[in-house]
Enzyme design. Structure first.
Site, PDB file in Angstrom:
ATOM      1  N   LYS A   9       0.833  -1.200   0.000  1.00 53.07           N
ATOM      2  CA  LYS A   9       0.000   0.000   0.000  1.00 53.07           C
ATOM      3  C   LYS A   9       0.874   1.259   0.000  1.00 53.07           C
ATOM      4  O   LYS A   9       2.103   1.178   0.178  1.00 53.07           O
ATOM      5  CB  LYS A   9      -0.923  -0.041   1.217  1.00 53.07           C
ATOM      6  CG  LYS A   9      -1.973  -1.162   1.193  1.00 53.07           C
ATOM      7  CD  LYS A   9      -2.752  -1.136   2.512  1.00 53.07           C
ATOM      8  CE  LYS A   9      -3.802  -2.208   2.609  1.00 53.07           C
ATOM      9  NZ  LYS A   9      -4.442  -2.186   3.963  1.00 53.07           N
ATOM     10  N   TYR A  49     -12.613  -2.387  -2.397  1.00 51.23           N
ATOM     11  CA  TYR A  49     -13.031  -2.328  -0.993  1.00 51.23           C
ATOM     12  C   TYR A  49     -14.549  -2.208  -0.838  1.00 51.23           C
ATOM     13  O   TYR A  49     -15.037  -1.740   0.195  1.00 51.23           O
ATOM     14  CB  TYR A  49     -12.323  -1.173  -0.286  1.00 51.23           C
ATOM     15  CG  TYR A  49     -10.893  -1.492   0.114  1.00 51.23           C
ATOM     16  CD1 TYR A  49     -10.596  -2.635   0.871  1.00 51.23           C
ATOM     17  CD2 TYR A  49      -9.838  -0.659  -0.241  1.00 51.23           C
ATOM     18  CE1 TYR A  49      -9.284  -2.934   1.245  1.00 51.23           C
ATOM     19  CE2 TYR A  49      -8.523  -0.949   0.130  1.00 51.23           C
ATOM     20  CZ  TYR A  49      -8.261  -2.092   0.877  1.00 51.23           C
ATOM     21  OH  TYR A  49      -6.972  -2.389   1.263  1.00 51.23           O
ATOM     22  N   ASN A 112      -1.345  -0.048   7.630  1.00 54.24           N
ATOM     23  CA  ASN A 112      -0.843  -1.404   7.899  1.00 54.24           C
ATOM     24  C   ASN A 112      -0.141  -2.059   6.707  1.00 54.24           C
ATOM     25  O   ASN A 112      -0.037  -3.279   6.610  1.00 54.24           O
ATOM     26  CB  ASN A 112      -1.953  -2.285   8.472  1.00 54.24           C
ATOM     27  CG  ASN A 112      -3.110  -2.470   7.495  1.00 54.24           C
ATOM     28  OD1 ASN A 112      -3.103  -1.912   6.410  1.00 54.24           O
ATOM     29  ND2 ASN A 112      -4.083  -3.266   7.889  1.00 54.24           N
ATOM     30  N   HIS A 115      -1.882  -5.452   1.570  1.00 52.74           N
ATOM     31  CA  HIS A 115      -3.159  -6.150   1.402  1.00 52.74           C
ATOM     32  C   HIS A 115      -2.859  -7.542   0.895  1.00 52.74           C
ATOM     33  O   HIS A 115      -1.968  -7.734   0.064  1.00 52.74           O
ATOM     34  CB  HIS A 115      -4.051  -5.442   0.362  1.00 52.74           C
ATOM     35  CG  HIS A 115      -5.232  -6.284  -0.041  1.00 52.74           C
ATOM     36  ND1 HIS A 115      -6.390  -6.334   0.704  1.00 52.74           N
ATOM     37  CD2 HIS A 115      -5.398  -7.172  -1.060  1.00 52.74           C
ATOM     38  CE1 HIS A 115      -7.225  -7.199   0.130  1.00 52.74           C
ATOM     39  NE2 HIS A 115      -6.654  -7.723  -0.933  1.00 52.74           N
ATOM     40  N   GLU A 126     -10.065 -10.958  -6.960  1.00 49.46           N
ATOM     41  CA  GLU A 126      -9.189  -9.779  -6.859  1.00 49.46           C
ATOM     42  C   GLU A 126      -8.104  -9.789  -7.944  1.00 49.46           C
ATOM     43  O   GLU A 126      -7.771  -8.739  -8.502  1.00 49.46           O
ATOM     44  CB  GLU A 126      -8.558  -9.712  -5.465  1.00 49.46           C
ATOM     45  CG  GLU A 126      -9.570  -9.359  -4.380  1.00 49.46           C
ATOM     46  CD  GLU A 126      -8.983  -9.338  -2.976  1.00 49.46           C
ATOM     47  OE1 GLU A 126      -9.733  -9.035  -2.047  1.00 49.46           O
ATOM     48  OE2 GLU A 126      -7.777  -9.630  -2.805  1.00 49.46           O
TER      49      GLU A 126
HETATM   50  P1  IDP Z   1      -7.164  -6.959   5.861  1.00 49.40           P
HETATM   51  O1  IDP Z   1      -6.438  -5.925   5.021  1.00 49.40           O
HETATM   52  O2  IDP Z   1      -6.255  -7.544   6.906  1.00 49.40           O
HETATM   53  O3  IDP Z   1      -7.851  -8.022   5.027  1.00 49.40           O
HETATM   54  P2  IDP Z   1      -9.827  -5.838   6.330  1.00 49.40           P
HETATM   55  O4  IDP Z   1     -10.652  -6.096   7.555  1.00 49.40           O
HETATM   56  O5  IDP Z   1     -10.256  -6.481   5.069  1.00 49.40           O
HETATM   57  O6  IDP Z   1      -8.312  -6.196   6.686  1.00 49.40           O
HETATM   58  O7  IDP Z   1      -9.791  -4.261   6.147  1.00 49.40           O
HETATM   59  C1  IDP Z   1      -9.241  -3.709   4.963  1.00 49.40           C
HETATM   60  C2  IDP Z   1      -8.334  -2.574   5.326  1.00 49.40           C
HETATM   61  O8  IDP Z   1      -9.119  -1.514   5.880  1.00 49.40           O
HETATM   62  C3  IDP Z   1      -7.295  -2.881   6.420  1.00 49.40           C
HETATM   63  O9  IDP Z   1      -6.130  -3.504   5.929  1.00 49.40           O
HETATM   64  C4  IDP Z   1      -7.000  -1.506   6.936  1.00 49.40           C
HETATM   65  O10 IDP Z   1      -6.109  -0.802   6.072  1.00 49.40           O
HETATM   66  C5  IDP Z   1      -8.362  -0.833   6.848  1.00 49.40           C
HETATM   67  N1  IDP Z   1      -9.085  -0.916   8.133  1.00 49.40           N
HETATM   68  C6  IDP Z   1      -9.726  -1.984   8.643  1.00 49.40           C
HETATM   69  N2  IDP Z   1     -10.257  -1.705   9.832  1.00 49.40           N
HETATM   70  C7  IDP Z   1      -9.950  -0.415  10.095  1.00 49.40           C
HETATM   71  C8  IDP Z   1     -10.211   0.491  11.179  1.00 49.40           C
HETATM   72  O11 IDP Z   1     -10.840   0.142  12.181  1.00 49.40           O
HETATM   73  N3  IDP Z   1      -9.697   1.754  11.071  1.00 49.40           N
HETATM   74  C9  IDP Z   1      -8.993   2.173   9.988  1.00 49.40           C
HETATM   75  N4  IDP Z   1      -8.729   1.364   8.944  1.00 49.40           N
HETATM   76  C10 IDP Z   1      -9.188   0.090   8.996  1.00 49.40           C
HETATM   77 MG    MG Z   2      -9.448  -7.849   3.764  1.00 49.25          MG
END
Ligand code: IDP
Ligand code: MG
Length: 150
Positions: A9, A49, A112, A115, A126
């Site tokens: 990312k 998303y 984080n 992805h 995807e």
């Molecule tokens: P993942 O990337 O580990 O699959 P997902 O639950 O699919 O996690 O969420 C997608 C992305 O959305 C996360 O990687 C993160 O960047 C963002 N995200 C998820 N939950 C939160 C939150 O509570 N606050 C801010 N960003 C979030």
């Molecule tokens: Mg996810």
């Protein structure tokens, strides 16, 4: 053979961690299928998303993923979905296992780094969303028999 979309990312790109992500996936034994360095459009971000639309973090997530270039890749291997998500670590960096990318390089869920697809089905959809069929390279490595049992 499972396939996963992997994104470094914008925060990972800005922090010069593309090589770190690739090195860890290569070292794990996974096989690279495709890669491209792109600026994500709002349309692609919203399609990718779509499942998170309506959540409190959705708008921030769309602006985060479109804020700067990303490195988009496809990686494959046996158990690739589970293996790659383990290498990335849990979504929340403070819950990620020590040694995982998100543990070692991140602090906040909204920054984080990576992805990875969360199921075989989502991996396939995807990959189809981000790559054209002709961008996927089918190939074998000399070392495959020492990493893949079958
Ligand atoms: P993942 O990337 O580990 O699959 P997902 O639950 O699919 O996690 O969420 C997608 C992305 O959305 C996360 O990687 C993160 O960047 C963002 N995200 C998820 N939950 C939160 C939150 O509570 N606050 C801010 N960003 C979030
Ligand atoms: Mg996810």
């Amino acid at each position: 053979m499972e396939r996963s979309l992997v994104l470094v990312k914008p925060d990972g790109v800005q922090r010069a961690l593309i090589g770190e992500v690739i090195a860890r996936l290569e070292r794990r034994g996974l096989r690279l299928v495709a890669a491209k360095f792109i600026q994500v459009s709002k349309q692609l971000a919203e399609t990718h998303y779509a499942i998170h639309k309506g959540k409190a973090f959705y708008e921030g997530l769309i602006s985060y993923i479109t804020s700067a270039p990303v490195m988009a890749m496809v990686w494959e291997g046996p158990n690739a979905i589970a293996a790659i998500r383990q290498t990335m670590g849990s979504t929340r960096p403070t819950e990620a296992a020590p040694g995982s990318l998100r543990h070692d390089f991140a602090l906040e869920v909204g920054r984080n780094l990576t992805h990875a697809s969360d199921s075989v089905e989502n991996g396939a959809s995807e990959v189809a969303l981000w790559f054209k069929p002709e961008e996927l390279v089918n190939w074998n490595r000399e070392i495959d028999e020492w990493i893949f049992e079958k």
